[in-house]
Write a protein that holds these residues in place. Structure first.
Motif, short mmCIF file in Angstrom:
data_model
loop_
_atom_site.label_atom_id
_atom_site.label_comp_id
_atom_site.label_asym_id
_atom_site.label_seq_id
_atom_site.Cartn_x
_atom_site.Cartn_y
_atom_site.Cartn_z
N THR A 18 1.11 -1.20 -0.25
CA THR A 18 -0.42 -0.10 -0.40
C THR A 18 0.51 1.55 0.08
N GLN A 19 1.94 1.37 0.68
CA GLN A 19 2.56 2.10 1.27
C GLN A 19 3.37 2.81 -0.69
N VAL A 20 4.10 1.44 -1.51
CA VAL A 20 4.75 1.84 -2.62
C VAL A 20 3.41 2.59 -3.17
N LYS A 21 2.08 2.20 -3.70
CA LYS A 21 1.46 1.82 -4.01
C LYS A 21 1.49 3.19 -4.25
N ASN A 22 0.67 3.61 -3.14
CA ASN A 22 0.14 5.06 -2.41
C ASN A 22 1.84 6.59 -3.61
N GLN A 32 -2.42 3.51 -13.27
CA GLN A 32 -2.09 2.78 -13.47
C GLN A 32 -1.09 2.07 -12.51
N VAL A 33 -0.94 1.52 -10.89
CA VAL A 33 0.30 0.52 -10.40
C VAL A 33 -0.69 -0.96 -10.30
N CYS A 34 0.23 -2.03 -10.40
CA CYS A 34 -0.07 -2.98 -9.59
C CYS A 34 1.32 -3.90 -9.39
N VAL A 35 0.60 -3.82 -8.36
CA VAL A 35 2.18 -5.24 -7.48
C VAL A 35 1.51 -6.32 -7.12
#
Length: 67
Positions: A18-22, A32-35
């Motif tokens: 969540t931290q890296v996505k934010n 868009q970010v997909c981890v």
């Protein structure tokens, strides 16, 4: 739309994901970010004004090492 895909270290739990996505979503132009924690990969879809260099820098500044 542009797309970058990185293999990165350090995303071992949902909080880090969540931290890296934010962090990435704050970059102007990131759409868009997909981890994928299981594979240790991240895919970012973006438009201008974001650049691949900005995205890479954001990942490194958030404490993740790109392989």
């Amino acid at each position: 739309m542009e797309r970058v895909h990185y293999k990165i270290n350090g995303i071992s739990n949902e909080n880090m994901k969540t931290q890296v996505k934010n962090s990435l979503e704050k970059v102007d132009g990131v759409d868009q970010v997909c981890v994928d924690m299981a594979r240790g990969t991240i895919e970012i879809i973006y438009n201008e004004p974001a650049t691949a260099a900005q995205i890479k820098s954001c990942l490194q500044n958030s404490g993740h090492e790109i392989q």
